[in-house]
Design a protein around this motif. Structure first.
Motif, PDB file in Angstrom:
ATOM      1  N   THR A 527      -6.530  12.329   5.842  1.00  0.00           N
ATOM      2  CA  THR A 527      -5.743  11.563   5.018  1.00  0.00           C
ATOM      3  C   THR A 527      -6.225  11.357   3.493  1.00  0.00           C
ATOM      4  N   SER A 528      -5.204  11.514   2.758  1.00  0.00           N
ATOM      5  CA  SER A 528      -5.597  11.407   1.464  1.00  0.00           C
ATOM      6  C   SER A 528      -4.574  10.303   0.667  1.00  0.00           C
ATOM      7  N   LYS A 529      -3.571   9.840   1.289  1.00  0.00           N
ATOM      8  CA  LYS A 529      -2.780   8.837   0.631  1.00  0.00           C
ATOM      9  C   LYS A 529      -2.971   7.653   1.160  1.00  0.00           C
ATOM     10  N   GLN A 530      -2.966   6.607   0.319  1.00  0.00           N
ATOM     11  CA  GLN A 530      -3.357   5.140   0.493  1.00  0.00           C
ATOM     12  C   GLN A 530      -2.639   4.507   1.593  1.00  0.00           C
ATOM     13  N   ASP A 531      -1.393   4.563   1.927  1.00  0.00           N
ATOM     14  CA  ASP A 531      -0.354   4.071   2.952  1.00  0.00           C
ATOM     15  C   ASP A 531      -1.162   4.803   4.157  1.00  0.00           C
ATOM     16  N   ASP A 532      -1.214   5.876   4.482  1.00  0.00           N
ATOM     17  CA  ASP A 532      -1.941   6.552   5.562  1.00  0.00           C
ATOM     18  C   ASP A 532      -3.035   5.885   5.938  1.00  0.00           C
ATOM     19  N   ALA A 643     -12.404   5.026   1.960  1.00  0.00           N
ATOM     20  CA  ALA A 643     -11.218   5.896   1.918  1.00  0.00           C
ATOM     21  C   ALA A 643     -10.181   5.391   1.160  1.00  0.00           C
ATOM     22  N   ILE A 644      -9.861   3.978   1.056  1.00  0.00           N
ATOM     23  CA  ILE A 644      -8.805   3.368   0.252  1.00  0.00           C
ATOM     24  C   ILE A 644      -9.276   3.552  -1.499  1.00  0.00           C
ATOM     25  N   ASP A 645     -10.752   3.603  -1.554  1.00  0.00           N
ATOM     26  CA  ASP A 645     -11.173   3.875  -3.099  1.00  0.00           C
ATOM     27  C   ASP A 645     -10.855   5.152  -3.432  1.00  0.00           C
ATOM     28  N   ARG A 646     -11.176   6.032  -2.326  1.00  0.00           N
ATOM     29  CA  ARG A 646     -10.876   7.546  -2.896  1.00  0.00           C
ATOM     30  C   ARG A 646      -9.578   7.751  -2.926  1.00  0.00           C
ATOM     31  N   ALA A 647      -8.364   7.264  -2.091  1.00  0.00           N
ATOM     32  CA  ALA A 647      -7.262   7.575  -2.337  1.00  0.00           C
ATOM     33  C   ALA A 647      -6.726   6.873  -3.611  1.00  0.00           C
ATOM     34  N   ARG A 648      -7.311   5.776  -4.172  1.00  0.00           N
ATOM     35  CA  ARG A 648      -6.984   5.062  -5.367  1.00  0.00           C
ATOM     36  C   ARG A 648      -7.240   5.912  -6.410  1.00  0.00           C
TER      37      ARG A 648
END
Length: 898
Positions: A527-532, A643-648
């Protein structure tokens, strides 16, 4: 005898004494250690050498590299300098350190700069540190200089930090054997200022160094490595001294604290006290909790308090660890030895008198067995409280009655089975079947039921099977002994079975937690997108905890609900207030906390290395999470925050890349427009001015030349503007290619005629295969593509003719435009179709706009074809542009588009 044994135990380390004796026969090695070039190692070394010389000491300059620094070279005046040895190597003369001359001179002290240096091929030793080792063996003291990046163990770390590979390396043992290490330190800001002033390198080299190696972050990291390595060397010297002088350890030269905590309220005070101790001692500290290996979690509030204490320790800079064990004292001491701890910090309260009679406190037991370790006890203000009364006595009574009833039922069932068997066959050891009741009770209800079953089994066995039967009296003495053996065996078996039951329960809980975390990690890995990430988090938490979950993230400065499960979850005013508090204050709020407890949700901030990225709400409904659920929650939220920080960050990086690409595009467009418009406009303006002012005085030939220039430059402007318009159409997606039937032969001939008018001096050769099939396409776009390719070949193709080939290959028509210029480097083949890319200087003409080939690719792809470049084309030079179009079946009586 005891004194002699103690004397033998306290004797000096033989290896340390042998090393000391070996050093006394050798010269002393002094290393001036620095973080980077330019900090002043050589200057400090020569300044010290001048003082020794002025004091009458015998010192020789064996080799010093001044690197053009005048202030360093001035220190060489008045000090004896050893002539260098000249070596012829590959047509050049190299000056190297003359080892033989230094040994023959045999000074008391010699200065040999650049410890990490590779000698010339015909030298005695391949490395300079080997030369220095020979000088030391001869009894000569050596002063040398070294940068920290040249240590072999740090070379890969330095390369990772600076991005510059370290070619010259020396073994770490060279520095470890040094008798004296002098750290020459300079703040990074001052070193950069020296670099700008030309005091480190010559100006040309200084610019390259500032762009690569000499950056503030690199210098700070190297300085940290140098300071740490120097401190380690001093620590080693202290340990050597203690060993040589028979001083017993552990030696507190480098303090390490082991902090033991539990689920009690005192642990927070223990952690804060240990933090102050570690800060004052500049010591590493580890916070650990010893948990029963075979006991399930029962005190949920205590487990939660323990987790909060761990988080506090991590915020204060400690390393944390959970250890499973049966004997707390053994586990603490084992961990202390494994981590080389010098002090143990533990909490303890004063025990009341009755409890001191029956058990020792953990600190007392630890101090009795912690030989050679310091034990620091943090005490509480109150006495150790007695065991708390059951919170719900009715529930406890019901549980006891349930266990006793189960044990009685199991015993009754086994008794009936035994009586039935006794009627069929006479068993001498009928008591063994009663162990079934004990085992079944232990597996079903635990230790209390097993003990009750053992007592009931003993009574039943006595009443039904020991003569005289149907009484509780025992006639034979050996039967009494057998009954007590049975009772002991039953209790022991029941206890072991109950313990196995607890272990199985704990293992099951851990397996569930581990599997849940594993599944979630797999989800996040793809997963790379924040919504996912957000939806994966709420679904995973809801499935693991079976509670309503809400996840809130900041959006345009406002905290908003991004996802929840069930999806129709709504947050009230009090819920949002608690969520905002948790986000802004970085602490938990809502149900079960001391902040806004009226909310039905417990809100936990999601903290990443870059700050709070969101808030997660868990619906409590008056029921707090147990220990395993709490640990699972924290583990999932920690992974989610990262993960959220990485996506952001990934999204921001893409936005920045797009902005940089747009800026680059605008800069390139402005540069191209200003150049390509300015040049022809200047020519046209000059020609018109000349005609206006001197036209009547010029002859006809001169006027015609000026008019031709105006015509050519006007055509060039028209082509440039047409290219810009075509590029805009391609990028906006408004290019609509026709799907007419096109005769390739006619298009090629038309493009060649147009090119010969535009480039009258260029020879163009055409070779067309007979009976070429028609293709689907747009004759106008295809003609523009061929013209752009001929224009490109005219600029870069040298003086040889341009060749155009057309032929059919299987189910494709292939067009090739070949020039015999210098060709295209292999690394540029994938870039020549990008906007504004120009491959070097053209031959004899002004450089192009860098739009011709991108336009050609856009038109070809719009017609369903492909284009690619090959280089070299022929005889290791030239470029071939290849166009391929699919061949379709032509219906009868088709009119070819001209």
């Amino acid at each position: 005898m005891a004194d002699s044994d103690r004397h033998r135990e306290n004797r000096a380390d033989p290896d340390a004494l042998l090393a000391l004796a070996d050093k006394q026969e050798r010269g002393r090695l002094t290393v001036f250690l620095g973080a980077a070039p330019g900090v002043g190692k050589t200057y400090a070394m020569l300044s010290r050498a001048r003082r020794v010389k002025e004091d009458g000491g015998d010192i020789l300059i064996g080799l010093v590299e001044t690197h053009g620094r005048g202030e360093t070279a001035a220190l060489l005046e008045g000090v004896e300098i050893l002539p260098r040895r000249k070596i012829a190597y590959r047509g050049h003369t190299i000056e190297e350190f003359d080892l033989d001359a230094a040994l023959a001179r045999h000074p008391q002290t010699i200065v040999v700069d650049e410890l990490a240096h590779t000698n010339a091929p015909d030298s005695r030793h391949p490395k300079r540190y080997q030369d220095i080792d020979e000088l030391l063996a001869a009894g000569i003291n050596v002063w040398t200089a070294l940068n920290i990046q040249h240590l072999e163990s740090l070379s890969d770390v330095v390369a990772q930090i600076t991005g510059v590979p370290v070619r010259e390396q020396i073994p770490d043992t060279v520095l470890k054997k040094a008798d004296e290490v002098l750290l020459v330190d300079l703040p990074p800001a001052e070193l950069l200022e020296r670099l700008k002033e030309g005091k480190v390198y010559l100006p040309a080299n200084a610019v390259r160094a500032a762009d690569s190696f000499f950056r503030l972050g690199n210098l700070t990291a190297l300085r940290d490595l140098a300071l740490r390595r120097t401190a380690d060397r001093v620590d080693d010297q202290m340990v050597d001294y203690l060993k040589q002088n028979a001083i017993e350890g552990p030696w507190p030269s480098a303090e390490r604290l082991l902090v033991c905590i539990g689920p009690d309220a005192l642990s927070e005070k223990v952690v804060r006290t240990a933090s102050r101790l570690a800060s004052g001692l500049n010591a590493h500290w580890l916070v650990a909790s010893i948990e029963p290996v075979d006991r399930a979690v029962s005190d949920q509030a205590g487990e939660r308090r323990l987790d909060e204490t761990f988080r506090l320790a991590e915020r204060l800079g400690a390393e944390t660890r959970r250890v499973k064990g049966a004997d707390f004292v053994d586990e603490i001491l084992r961990l202390a030895r494994r981590e080389h701890a010098t002090q143990i910090v533990i909490g303890g309260r004063k025990q009341s008198f009755p409890f001191r009679l029956f058990r020792r406190s953990l600190p007392d037991a630890l101090m009795e067995r912690a030989s050679g370790l310091g034990v620091y006890v943090v005490t509480g203000e109150e006495e150790m409280p007695p065991p708390a009364a059951p919170a719900k006595p009715r529930a406890l009574i019901f549980r006891i009655l349930k266990d006793v009833g189960l044990a009685a039922a199991m015993t009754a069932a086994v008794t009936i089975l035994g009586l039935a068997l006794d009627e069929v066959v006479r068993l001498p050891n009928i008591s063994i079947i009663y162990l079934l009741a004990v085992l079944a009770s232990a597996i079903s209800a635990g230790y209390a039921a097993a003990i009750a079953a053992a007592l009931f089994s003993a009574l039943a066995y006595n009443f039904f099977f020991i003569p005289p039967i149907y009484t509780l009296t025992i006639a034979e003495p050996h039967e009494v002994f057998a009954l007590f053996v049975f009772l002991a065996a039953a209790m022991l078996t029941g206890g072991l079975t109950s313990r196995l039951r607890e272990q199985a329960k704990v293992s099951g809980e851990r397996a569930i937690t581990t599997q849940a975390l594993y599944d979630y990690s797999r989800k996040l890995s793809g997963t790379s997108k924040q919504d996912d990430v957000v939806w994966a988090t709420v679904t995973q938490l809801q499935g693991a905890l079976s509670r309503t979950v809400a996840l809130l993230l900041p959006d345009q400065g406002e905290l908003r609900l991004q996802a929840s499960w069930p999806p129709d979850t709504e947050l009230g005013v009090s819920d949002m207030a608690a969520a905002r508090w948790a986000f802004e204050k970085r602490e938990e709020a809502g149900s079960g906390t001391g902040t806004l407890p009226n909310s039905v949700f417990r809100f936990i901030p999601l903290t990443s290395p870059h700050g709070v990225v969101g808030v997660c709400g868990i619906q409590q409904n008056g029921e707090i999470l147990d220990g395993s659920e709490e640990r699972m929650l924290i583990a999932i939220l920690d992974q989610s925050a990262v993960a959220i920080d990485r996506a952001r960050l990934s999204k921001e990086r893409l936005q920045q890349a797009a902005a940089l690409e747009g800026e680059r595009f605008r800069s390139a467009l402005l540069a191209s427009v200003s150049h390509d418009l300015k040049t022809p406009l200047a020519t046209i303006t000059g020609a018109i001015t000349s005609l206006r002012e001197f036209g009547d005085k010029m002859d006809k030939g001169s006027r015609d030349d000026l008019l031709v220039s105006i015509d050519e430059e006007s055509a060039r402007l028209a082509r440039f503007l047409a290219n810009l318009l075509d590029m805009t159409r391609i990028e906006s997606g408004s290019v609509e290619a026709k799907r007419d039937w096109v005769d390739v032969v006619d298009v090629v001939r038309s493009a060649v005629e147009r090119s010969q008018k535009a480039f009258p001096g260029r020879a163009i050769e055409v070779q067309l295969a007979p009976e070429l099939p028609l293709i689907r396409g747009d004759s106008v776009l295809l003609g523009q593509v061929l013209f752009n390719l001929i224009d490109n070949a005219d600029k870069y193709g040298g003086a040889d003719p341009i060749r155009i080939y057309a032929r059919q290959e299987k189910d494709e028509v292939t067009l090739s435009v070949v020039d015999m210029g210098k060709g295209i480097p292999e690394n540029d083949l994938d870039q020549i179709f990008e906007k504004f890319f120009r491959r070097g200087k053209p031959d004899g003409r002004a450089p192009g706009t860098g739009l011709g080939l991108p336009i050609a690719r856009g038109f070809v792809e719009a017609m369903g074809g492909t284009i690619k470049a090959e280089s070299p084309a022929q005889k290791r030079k030239g470029t071939r542009m290849i166009l391929r179009f699919p061949v379709e079946a032509v219906p009868a009586e088709t009119e070819v588009a001209s």
